[in-house]
Design a protein around this motif. Structure first.
Motif, PDB file in Angstrom:
ATOM      1  N   PRO A 137      52.651  46.275  42.976  1.00  0.00           N
ATOM      2  CA  PRO A 137      53.394  47.508  42.731  1.00  0.00           C
ATOM      3  C   PRO A 137      54.891  47.309  42.983  1.00  0.00           C
ATOM      4  O   PRO A 137      55.286  46.579  43.893  1.00  0.00           O
ATOM      5  N   LEU A 138      55.722  47.956  42.164  1.00  0.00           N
ATOM      6  CA  LEU A 138      57.168  47.922  42.403  1.00  0.00           C
ATOM      7  C   LEU A 138      57.571  48.906  43.493  1.00  0.00           C
ATOM      8  O   LEU A 138      58.621  48.749  44.112  1.00  0.00           O
ATOM      9  N   LYS A 139      56.785  49.940  43.709  1.00  0.00           N
ATOM     10  CA  LYS A 139      57.088  50.908  44.763  1.00  0.00           C
ATOM     11  C   LYS A 139      56.986  50.213  46.114  1.00  0.00           C
ATOM     12  O   LYS A 139      56.030  49.495  46.388  1.00  0.00           O
ATOM     13  N   ARG A 140      58.001  50.444  46.968  1.00  0.00           N
ATOM     14  CA  ARG A 140      58.075  49.809  48.276  1.00  0.00           C
ATOM     15  C   ARG A 140      58.913  50.688  49.193  1.00  0.00           C
ATOM     16  O   ARG A 140      59.561  51.627  48.738  1.00  0.00           O
ATOM     17  N   PRO A 141      58.936  50.412  50.495  1.00  0.00           N
ATOM     18  CA  PRO A 141      59.800  51.182  51.394  1.00  0.00           C
ATOM     19  C   PRO A 141      61.274  50.982  51.054  1.00  0.00           C
ATOM     20  O   PRO A 141      61.668  49.945  50.523  1.00  0.00           O
ATOM     21  N   CYS A 142      62.084  51.956  51.375  1.00  0.00           N
ATOM     22  CA  CYS A 142      63.524  51.866  51.134  1.00  0.00           C
ATOM     23  C   CYS A 142      64.123  50.750  51.985  1.00  0.00           C
ATOM     24  O   CYS A 142      63.889  50.692  53.198  1.00  0.00           O
ATOM     25  N   PRO A 143      64.913  49.846  51.398  1.00  0.00           N
ATOM     26  CA  PRO A 143      65.505  48.752  52.187  1.00  0.00           C
ATOM     27  C   PRO A 143      66.568  49.229  53.175  1.00  0.00           C
ATOM     28  O   PRO A 143      66.937  48.506  54.095  1.00  0.00           O
ATOM     29  N   GLU A 144      67.087  50.463  52.975  1.00  0.00           N
ATOM     30  CA  GLU A 144      68.125  50.986  53.868  1.00  0.00           C
ATOM     31  C   GLU A 144      67.539  51.682  55.083  1.00  0.00           C
ATOM     32  O   GLU A 144      67.922  51.416  56.224  1.00  0.00           O
ATOM     33  N   CYS A 145      66.608  52.635  54.840  1.00  0.00           N
ATOM     34  CA  CYS A 145      66.086  53.438  55.954  1.00  0.00           C
ATOM     35  C   CYS A 145      64.601  53.200  56.225  1.00  0.00           C
ATOM     36  O   CYS A 145      64.025  53.819  57.118  1.00  0.00           O
TER      37      CYS A 145
ATOM     38  N   VAL B 198      66.247  48.403  33.025  1.00  0.00           N
ATOM     39  CA  VAL B 198      66.619  48.321  34.439  1.00  0.00           C
ATOM     40  C   VAL B 198      65.684  49.194  35.270  1.00  0.00           C
ATOM     41  O   VAL B 198      65.491  50.381  34.977  1.00  0.00           O
ATOM     42  N   PHE B 199      65.117  48.609  36.328  1.00  0.00           N
ATOM     43  CA  PHE B 199      64.248  49.331  37.243  1.00  0.00           C
ATOM     44  C   PHE B 199      65.003  49.619  38.539  1.00  0.00           C
ATOM     45  O   PHE B 199      65.728  48.755  39.049  1.00  0.00           O
ATOM     46  N   ARG B 200      64.805  50.841  39.057  1.00  0.00           N
ATOM     47  CA  ARG B 200      65.493  51.241  40.290  1.00  0.00           C
ATOM     48  C   ARG B 200      64.503  51.867  41.254  1.00  0.00           C
ATOM     49  O   ARG B 200      63.609  52.608  40.839  1.00  0.00           O
ATOM     50  N   LEU B 201      64.723  51.588  42.530  1.00  0.00           N
ATOM     51  CA  LEU B 201      63.954  52.219  43.599  1.00  0.00           C
ATOM     52  C   LEU B 201      64.792  53.345  44.174  1.00  0.00           C
ATOM     53  O   LEU B 201      65.880  53.117  44.698  1.00  0.00           O
TER      54      LEU B 201
ATOM     55  N   GLY C 242      52.414  54.483  38.323  1.00  0.00           N
ATOM     56  CA  GLY C 242      53.781  54.056  38.139  1.00  0.00           C
ATOM     57  C   GLY C 242      53.913  52.604  37.713  1.00  0.00           C
ATOM     58  O   GLY C 242      53.013  52.023  37.123  1.00  0.00           O
ATOM     59  N   TYR C 243      55.054  52.017  38.036  1.00  0.00           N
ATOM     60  CA  TYR C 243      55.388  50.687  37.564  1.00  0.00           C
ATOM     61  C   TYR C 243      54.914  49.599  38.537  1.00  0.00           C
ATOM     62  O   TYR C 243      54.930  49.783  39.752  1.00  0.00           O
ATOM     63  N   TYR C 244      54.529  48.459  37.945  1.00  0.00           N
ATOM     64  CA  TYR C 244      54.174  47.291  38.737  1.00  0.00           C
ATOM     65  C   TYR C 244      54.450  46.060  37.891  1.00  0.00           C
ATOM     66  O   TYR C 244      54.819  46.160  36.710  1.00  0.00           O
ATOM     67  N   VAL C 245      54.317  44.874  38.478  1.00  0.00           N
ATOM     68  CA  VAL C 245      54.542  43.634  37.749  1.00  0.00           C
ATOM     69  C   VAL C 245      53.279  42.786  37.797  1.00  0.00           C
ATOM     70  O   VAL C 245      52.540  42.798  38.783  1.00  0.00           O
ATOM     71  N   GLN C 246      53.062  42.067  36.705  1.00  0.00           N
ATOM     72  CA  GLN C 246      51.940  41.136  36.633  1.00  0.00           C
ATOM     73  C   GLN C 246      52.503  39.715  36.661  1.00  0.00           C
ATOM     74  O   GLN C 246      53.419  39.384  35.908  1.00  0.00           O
ATOM     75  N   CYS C 247      51.966  38.900  37.539  1.00  0.00           N
ATOM     76  CA  CYS C 247      52.476  37.548  37.743  1.00  0.00           C
ATOM     77  C   CYS C 247      52.002  36.617  36.632  1.00  0.00           C
ATOM     78  O   CYS C 247      50.798  36.542  36.346  1.00  0.00           O
TER      79      CYS C 247
ATOM     80  N   THR D 163      59.668  56.989  48.464  1.00  0.00           N
ATOM     81  CA  THR D 163      60.440  56.399  47.379  1.00  0.00           C
ATOM     82  C   THR D 163      59.665  56.491  46.075  1.00  0.00           C
ATOM     83  O   THR D 163      58.461  56.726  46.072  1.00  0.00           O
ATOM     84  N   LYS D 164      60.376  56.293  44.980  1.00  0.00           N
ATOM     85  CA  LYS D 164      59.725  56.187  43.681  1.00  0.00           C
ATOM     86  C   LYS D 164      60.557  55.258  42.804  1.00  0.00           C
ATOM     87  O   LYS D 164      61.746  55.017  43.041  1.00  0.00           O
ATOM     88  N   VAL D 165      59.915  54.719  41.777  1.00  0.00           N
ATOM     89  CA  VAL D 165      60.568  53.774  40.875  1.00  0.00           C
ATOM     90  C   VAL D 165      60.842  54.456  39.538  1.00  0.00           C
ATOM     91  O   VAL D 165      59.973  55.128  38.981  1.00  0.00           O
ATOM     92  N   SER D 166      62.056  54.296  39.031  1.00  0.00           N
ATOM     93  CA  SER D 166      62.421  54.826  37.723  1.00  0.00           C
ATOM     94  C   SER D 166      62.911  53.681  36.838  1.00  0.00           C
ATOM     95  O   SER D 166      63.279  52.614  37.326  1.00  0.00           O
TER      96      SER D 166
END
Length: 312
Positions: A272-280, A293-296, A259-264, A285-288
């Motif tokens: 990696p852009l994939k991370r735990p949900c900030p709400e629950c 625009v990127f969304r979790l 999937g998606y990630y960022v290079q510094c 989760t998955k990144v689209s």
């Protein structure tokens, strides 16, 4: 190696891996990370004939002319020495504790092979046994790797009991690969084999049509429905941040096998852009991506969180 190990849960292949440690650096052609340890494979594209004498010295022919050449086996051994030192000096970052005790890296299996072009002629008749066994034509490399890794069949209970090699579990294999790829800036052309024996390859992102979003390939145990619920709840934007240096302002989006990630742009590390949900706080989760625009997307609470890649 890609064809042989792409469905393996116990073997991962990292290609063109760069290691930097204690002022030294090494470029490893192929690193096999498996349940019992590590294998470096040095690949040589050689046409003509190769000879190794009783002293371990190498010569090669080119258009009928013979000349000496550096030993690829010695080169691989020097690379492995740096890799082992690097892993041992960062043990607490690479693997965790077992029953409250920090596991070690020194007792793992460390081996090297040299893979020579299939159309080369190899004369190893005078070579020392330990060198001759490590010199393999490319079409036989996976046979040599399988023999060296020596995975014992599940039904051979006696052999399993007698096998005293310390092991890595699947989570540790994943974390080792992530550590090796994320802590040194890698060359742009390195690649890795398919999932699950894989890790993200830093290939440039390509634009996707407005009407579709890319769903990253994920292991079966993490795969969720690609459809977002109609009652999905929006959430505030979350800033992406380099996990190595904390930088937020010069992050370059990339896509890989997982999937998606960022290079510094500051330290060169990958996050990696994939991370735990900030709400629950769910891991499901998955990144689209839609246009730029990127969304979790959370499969548990249906929350959609925008990922801000250039927060200042």
């Amino acid at each position: 190696m890609r064809r042989t190990y792409k469905n393996s849960d116990n073997v991962m292949v990292l290609n063109d891996l760069r290691i930097e440690h204690d002022g030294e650096s090494a470029q490893i052609d192929h690193l096999i990370v498996y349940t019992y340890g590590f294998i470096v494979v040095e690949s040589k594209s050689i046409r003509g004939e190769v000879k190794v004498n009783e002293y371990g010295e190498w010569t090669r022919s080119y258009k009928g002319q013979w000349s000496g050449m550096p030993s690829p086996i010695k080169q691989a051994e020097l690379q492995f020495k740096l890799l082992k030192q690097y892993l041992c000096d960062n043990t607490e970052k690479v693997i965790g504790k077992f029953l409250g005790m920090q596991q070690g890296m020194g007792m793992r299996c460390y081996d090297v092979f040299c893979a020579i072009s299939s159309d080369a002629i190899i004369d190893r008749s005078a070579a020392p046994r330990d060198i001759a066994d490590k010199l393999v034509k490319s079409e036989f490399i996976t046979d040599a790797l399988d023999k060296k890794m020596n995975f014992i069949k599940f039904f051979n209970l006696a052999a399993k009991i007698a096998d005293t090699r310390p092991t890595f579990n699947q989570d540790e294999l994943q974390h080792i690969c992530q550590f090796l790829l994320g802590n040194t800036q890698q060359c742009q052309n390195y690649s890795v084999n398919e999932k699950p024996a894989a890790w993200p390859a830093p290939t440039p992102m390509t634009a996707t049509p407005e009407t579709t979003s890319f769903a990253p390939v994920e292991p079966a145990e993490q795969r969720v429905s690609p459809t977002i619920s109609a009652v999905a709840k929006p959430s505030d934007a979350v800033a992406a941040q380099c996990k190595h240096c904390g930088n937020c302002s010069t992050l370059s989006p990339q896509s890989g096998r997982y999937g998606y990630y960022v290079q510094c742009g500051k330290c060169g590390g990958n996050t990696p852009l994939k991370r735990p949900c900030p709400e629950c706080n769910s891991q499901n989760t998955k990144v689209s991506k839609l246009k730029s625009v990127f969304r979790l997307n959370c499969a548990e609470c249906s929350t959609i969180t925008k990922l801000n890649l250039n927060s200042r």
